[in-house]
Structure formats: C-alpha cells, structure tokens
Design a protein around this motif. Sequence first.
Motif, PDB file in Angstrom:
ATOM      1  N   GLN A  99       0.839  -1.198   0.000  1.00  0.00           N
ATOM      2  CA  GLN A  99       0.000   0.000   0.000  1.00  0.00           C
ATOM      3  C   GLN A  99       0.870   1.242   0.000  1.00  0.00           C
TER       4      GLN A  99
ATOM      5  N   SER B 111       0.499   5.262   0.383  1.00  0.00           N
ATOM      6  CA  SER B 111      -0.395   6.345   0.799  1.00  0.00           C
ATOM      7  C   SER B 111       0.333   7.657   0.540  1.00  0.00           C
TER       8      SER B 111
ATOM      9  N   MET C 160      -4.542   6.750  -1.816  1.00  0.00           N
ATOM     10  CA  MET C 160      -4.100   5.422  -1.426  1.00  0.00           C
ATOM     11  C   MET C 160      -4.175   4.512  -2.649  1.00  0.00           C
ATOM     12  N   THR C 161      -3.085   3.807  -2.910  1.00  0.00           N
ATOM     13  CA  THR C 161      -3.039   2.859  -4.017  1.00  0.00           C
ATOM     14  C   THR C 161      -2.489   1.541  -3.493  1.00  0.00           C
ATOM     15  N   GLN C 162      -3.163   0.443  -3.813  1.00  0.00           N
ATOM     16  CA  GLN C 162      -2.729  -0.871  -3.352  1.00  0.00           C
ATOM     17  C   GLN C 162      -2.382  -1.779  -4.529  1.00  0.00           C
TER      18      GLN C 162
END
Length: 136
Positions: free
Chosen positions: A62, A64, A125-127
């Motif tokens: 993740q 952020s 946020m990128t997962q």
Amino acid sequence: MAKFIEEFLTAIKSHFDDNTEGATLYTVQAPLSAVMPYVVLTILPAKPEDTLTESIEAGIIQFSIYSSSATAEEALDLQSDLQDAFDYSEDNVFDTTNYLLVSMERENGNLTMEEDEGKRVWSVMTQYFYRMQLRN
C-alpha cells in the motif's frame, strides 16, 4: 520471512526513488517533521500459499500519498508516477535472494481530502497485490 520483507522493501524503495520525483518515501509511518508531499509504504503480508510444487508469499503493498497543495493535482501526479513505475515494471526489479516476483497487480486506489486547521491535506491510497515464489 523478516529477511524477505526487508529485501522486498529495499527493492521497492529503490524502484520508487529511481522513478518518482518530489516526494520522500517512508515505511509504515512518516515522522511528525515530514514535509509534504510524501508517501508512506506499508506491506501487508498474507498467509503463505504452499502447493505440492511451490511456496508462494503473497500480500498487499500500500502506497499512501499525502499532499498539502491547494488542489489534488500534486497528489494525483505522484499517483500517476507510482502507477507508471509499478504497473509496467520489469518483474525482476523486485526479486529477492530467495524469491522471484510472480505477479504484482494494482488493486484499487482512492482520493480523499481533509481539512486540518484550515489547511487541506490530500491523500491518495493505491494498493498492489503481489505474489512471490520461492526460488528452487
């Protein structure tokens, strides 16, 4: 497992530094003195997947992103840099001593804005879901 995570974090940080500009990458938590924009990296390991022929480590990475600019543009530009770096990277960039990257796919992302004492703070946020295979 700890050595795997340590090596994986080092590979991710190196790839981030080589492919993004204008932000510092922190692991798990940024210090209170951090200057925006910055990115916080968290790895959330999942239960290992063992089959008869291979051992797989899987989990979520993740990113952020935090920005205090007047608009979301700075945070979204950093997200774009991250996606360019991690969506289309060569698999071997993330290999470790004992594991090879099998796959890494972007799962989701979202943009939020909070106001703190009259200042806007943008957060993206990128997962990514990853799977690493034990080397033979």
